[in-house]
Design a protein around this motif. Structure first.
Motif, PDB file in Angstrom:
ATOM      1  N   ALA A 143       9.908  -0.003   4.441  1.00 39.32           N
ATOM      2  CA  ALA A 143       8.622  -0.314   5.057  1.00 39.32           C
ATOM      3  C   ALA A 143       8.531  -1.820   5.261  1.00 39.32           C
ATOM      4  CB  ALA A 143       7.478   0.178   4.175  1.00 39.32           C
ATOM      5  N   VAL A 195       8.086   7.412   1.580  1.00 43.62           N
ATOM      6  CA  VAL A 195       6.829   7.568   2.326  1.00 43.62           C
ATOM      7  C   VAL A 195       6.665   9.020   2.745  1.00 43.62           C
ATOM      8  CG1 VAL A 195       5.585   6.940   4.441  1.00 43.62           C
ATOM      9  CG2 VAL A 195       6.713   5.169   3.076  1.00 43.62           C
ATOM     10  N   TYR A 233      -3.563   5.440   9.852  1.00 47.70           N
ATOM     11  CA  TYR A 233      -2.737   4.709   8.890  1.00 47.70           C
ATOM     12  C   TYR A 233      -1.329   4.654   9.463  1.00 47.70           C
ATOM     13  CZ  TYR A 233      -0.674   3.434   4.383  1.00 47.70           C
ATOM     14  OH  TYR A 233      -0.013   2.790   3.357  1.00 47.70           O
ATOM     15  N   VAL A 247       2.607   3.073   9.080  1.00 48.74           N
ATOM     16  CA  VAL A 247       3.636   2.401   8.287  1.00 48.74           C
ATOM     17  C   VAL A 247       4.766   2.060   9.250  1.00 48.74           C
ATOM     18  CG1 VAL A 247       5.231   2.548   6.342  1.00 48.74           C
ATOM     19  CG2 VAL A 247       3.039   3.746   6.232  1.00 48.74           C
ATOM     20  N   VAL A 301       2.329   2.802  -0.912  1.00 46.03           N
ATOM     21  CA  VAL A 301       3.321   2.333   0.050  1.00 46.03           C
ATOM     22  C   VAL A 301       3.340   0.802  -0.008  1.00 46.03           C
ATOM     23  CG1 VAL A 301       4.031   2.290   2.460  1.00 46.03           C
ATOM     24  CG2 VAL A 301       2.952   4.345   1.527  1.00 46.03           C
ATOM     25  N   LEU A 361      -1.895   6.336  -0.273  1.00 44.45           N
ATOM     26  CA  LEU A 361      -1.713   5.324   0.762  1.00 44.45           C
ATOM     27  C   LEU A 361      -1.404   3.969   0.130  1.00 44.45           C
ATOM     28  CD1 LEU A 361      -4.649   6.140   3.242  1.00 44.45           C
ATOM     29  CD2 LEU A 361      -2.286   6.923   3.368  1.00 44.45           C
ATOM     30  N   GLU A 384       2.645   7.360  11.860  1.00 43.75           N
ATOM     31  CA  GLU A 384       1.189   7.314  11.686  1.00 43.75           C
ATOM     32  C   GLU A 384       0.600   8.653  11.262  1.00 43.75           C
ATOM     33  OE1 GLU A 384      -1.245   7.916  15.746  1.00 43.75           O
ATOM     34  OE2 GLU A 384      -0.168   6.010  15.663  1.00 43.75           O
ATOM     35  N   ILE A 427       2.082  -2.395   7.047  1.00 46.60           N
ATOM     36  CA  ILE A 427       1.104  -1.308   7.085  1.00 46.60           C
ATOM     37  C   ILE A 427      -0.054  -1.761   7.966  1.00 46.60           C
ATOM     38  CG2 ILE A 427      -0.544   0.037   5.725  1.00 46.60           C
ATOM     39  CD1 ILE A 427       1.337  -0.565   3.299  1.00 46.60           C
TER      40      ILE A 427
END
Length: 165
Positions: A145, A103, A135, A137, A93, A90, A123, A148
């Protein structure tokens, strides 16, 4: 229900649960692709492995917090086994740097993809120990990205606060 019937029911349940394979119990170099299929079923995704063979993904969303990736070589032998939905991954990212493809490779298939006018959000439900979380992105139109979010999972009891990066 008498004691013997209850005991028999409990033993039956234990037997059924024991026969269910857990992804973490799949041993690299000892399990064939056919055995993997028999134990875990059809993968949620397959893709070419950079070193040859294939990568088989088993995403346990939308409510699960694990995604397993198995490397299967050309002789159909499982050579690697990795739980890829981890805190370490995680943190890899990076907004403004990481692409959608990166990702997807890092975290596996998202449980939900939501498209907005200016961005798309992916997610995953994740294990943030001691709590579960969501989580997210966010991606811009260019596929990078843009941000977050780590949200408290409302379906679990947790004292964690939401955070945004």
């Amino acid at each position: 229900m008498n004691l013997i019937s209850r005991l028999a029911s409990v033993l039956l349940i234990i037997g059924v649960l024991a026969s269910c394979a857990l992804p973490g119990s799949i041993g690299p170099d000892t399990t064939t692709a056919d055995e993997l299929l028999k134990k875990l079923g059809k993968p949620t995704d397959t893709r070419p492995h950079p070193q040859g063979g294939e990568l088989w993904e088993y995403a346990y969303g939308p409510e699960g917090t694990e995604t397993w990736l198995f490397g299967v070589d050309s002789s159909r032998m499982v050579r690697s086994s990795t739980q890829i939905l981890t805190l370490e991954r995680l943190h890899q990212v990076v907004p403004g740097v990481t692409t959608e493809a990166q990702v997807r490779e890092l975290l596996g298939k998202p449980r939900l993809i939501t498209r907005f006018r200016e961005e798309t959000a992916w997610e995953w439900r994740v294990d943030l120990r001691p709590a579960k979380g969501i989580y997210v992105v966010r991606f811009g139109r260019n596929g990078l990205a843009t941000g977050i979010n780590v949200l408290e999972d409302a379906s679990t009891d947790s004292d964690d606060k939401d955070s945004v990066h």
